[in-house]
Motif scaffolding. Sequence first.
Motif, PDB file in Angstrom:
ATOM      1  N   GLY A  22      18.538 -21.834 107.780  1.00 51.99           N
ATOM      2  CA  GLY A  22      17.548 -22.823 107.353  1.00 51.99           C
ATOM      3  C   GLY A  22      17.377 -22.801 105.839  1.00 51.99           C
ATOM      4  N   GLU A  23      17.166 -21.606 105.290  1.00 55.78           N
ATOM      5  CA  GLU A  23      16.959 -21.481 103.838  1.00 55.78           C
ATOM      6  C   GLU A  23      18.272 -21.757 103.084  1.00 55.78           C
ATOM      7  OE1 GLU A  23      14.381 -21.447 102.310  1.00 55.78           O
ATOM      8  OE2 GLU A  23      14.650 -20.505 100.361  1.00 55.78           O
TER       9      GLU A  23
ATOM     10  N   ALA B  87      24.493 -29.777 108.959  1.00 55.60           N
ATOM     11  CA  ALA B  87      23.477 -30.217 107.989  1.00 55.60           C
ATOM     12  C   ALA B  87      24.051 -31.178 106.945  1.00 55.60           C
ATOM     13  CB  ALA B  87      22.866 -28.997 107.291  1.00 55.60           C
TER      14      ALA B  87
ATOM     15  N   ASN C 268      20.702 -23.716 103.982  1.00 51.86           N
ATOM     16  CA  ASN C 268      21.002 -25.156 103.990  1.00 51.86           C
ATOM     17  C   ASN C 268      20.047 -25.935 103.089  1.00 51.86           C
ATOM     18  OD1 ASN C 268      22.983 -24.529 105.754  1.00 51.86           O
ATOM     19  ND2 ASN C 268      22.063 -25.503 107.547  1.00 51.86           N
ATOM     20  N   ARG C 269      18.797 -25.489 103.039  1.00 50.14           N
ATOM     21  CA  ARG C 269      17.831 -26.176 102.167  1.00 50.14           C
ATOM     22  C   ARG C 269      18.305 -26.085 100.708  1.00 50.14           C
ATOM     23  NH1 ARG C 269      13.938 -25.342  98.908  1.00 50.14           N
ATOM     24  NH2 ARG C 269      13.993 -23.071  99.008  1.00 50.14           N
ATOM     25  N   LEU C 270      18.715 -24.886 100.286  1.00 50.64           N
ATOM     26  CA  LEU C 270      19.167 -24.699  98.902  1.00 50.64           C
ATOM     27  C   LEU C 270      20.476 -25.445  98.643  1.00 50.64           C
ATOM     28  CD1 LEU C 270      18.304 -20.911  98.787  1.00 50.64           C
ATOM     29  CD2 LEU C 270      17.307 -22.634  97.262  1.00 50.64           C
TER      30      LEU C 270
ATOM     31  N   LEU D 295      21.663 -28.157 100.253  1.00 43.81           N
ATOM     32  CA  LEU D 295      21.446 -29.616 100.227  1.00 43.81           C
ATOM     33  C   LEU D 295      20.762 -30.043  98.933  1.00 43.81           C
ATOM     34  CD1 LEU D 295      20.396 -30.309 103.915  1.00 43.81           C
ATOM     35  CD2 LEU D 295      22.293 -31.405 102.689  1.00 43.81           C
ATOM     36  N   ASP D 296      19.787 -29.260  98.508  1.00 41.73           N
ATOM     37  CA  ASP D 296      19.071 -29.577  97.278  1.00 41.73           C
ATOM     38  C   ASP D 296      20.058 -29.616  96.094  1.00 41.73           C
ATOM     39  OD1 ASP D 296      16.618 -29.920  95.767  1.00 41.73           O
ATOM     40  OD2 ASP D 296      17.050 -27.921  94.961  1.00 41.73           O
TER      41      ASP D 296
ATOM     42  N   GLN E 209      26.207 -25.291 108.621  1.00 44.97           N
ATOM     43  CA  GLN E 209      26.243 -26.036 107.352  1.00 44.97           C
ATOM     44  C   GLN E 209      26.929 -27.391 107.567  1.00 44.97           C
ATOM     45  OE1 GLN E 209      26.834 -22.499 107.399  1.00 44.97           O
ATOM     46  NE2 GLN E 209      24.695 -22.434 106.771  1.00 44.97           N
TER      47      GLN E 209
END
Length: 266
Positions: free
Chosen positions: A250-251, A41, A253-255, A257-258, A38
């Motif tokens: 991956g998932e 990212a 960090n995507r959530l 960051l969003d 994290q």
Amino acid sequence: MISVNGTDLLCRQEGPRGALPVVLIHGFPLSHAMWDRQVEALRPEFHVAAYDLRGLGASPAGDGQFTMETLVDDLFGLLDALELPDAVLCGMSMGGYVALRAVAREPRRVRGLVLADTRSAADDDAARLARAAAIRAVQREGLAAFADGFLARAFSSAAAAERRPCVAAAREVILRADPRGVCGAQLAMLSRTDTTPALASIRVPTLVLAGDSDEITPPESARAMTAAIPGARFAVIGGAGHMSSLENPGEFNRLLLDFLRGLPRP
Ligand code: MLT
């Protein structure tokens, strides 16, 4: 190491000062290292601080006697030491217990909340007795058996098979921990208060995350917690147990960051 509240806390800081500050609060009985993916990212866009809770990782345990309130005092002391009037708090499991008490105590110091694989309810008697047994076992037999039992419950079986190095790294962190700190953290969790009544008063943007096969803090309880926080968002992370940030980074960090990109910048 940063001197805070009568102790020292190991803290890794990354990313531009002046960017939105995000404090990552790890789960029991791990360390700030659980957030490495994290931190990678987030650091291009956010000012990230990931620290070791008192008694865990490299932060000393002292006499091993502390409560959840001590851990919240440490967090506010750390924000002071880092000259951060406020920050987004991202807490995983035990880190979530700290974040939930922090927002109840000092809402003005919290810009947003990410609650991952955690719960607001206090321990019931069965959970307290299980922790008492775990403390006794660590004191008598050391950390190895405890680490194996904990990791078997925390990682989903699929992730444990696919991510052996990750599980092995978590095991190493636990084996290197100070048993007094591991027992102290159990006592702090065992005696923590129920933060459920305070959920309705949370006024900051909140994201709740849960691994789809988390057996320690199941998605259903995370969903119920989300419903009690005004405006909170909820997402389930596929292919993950209790260690969702490690099992499906991956998932996760995507959530994350969003959510963070949607918050007002300083
Ligand atoms: C954690 O991951 O922090 C722990 O499983 C929390 C707990 O034992 O309640």
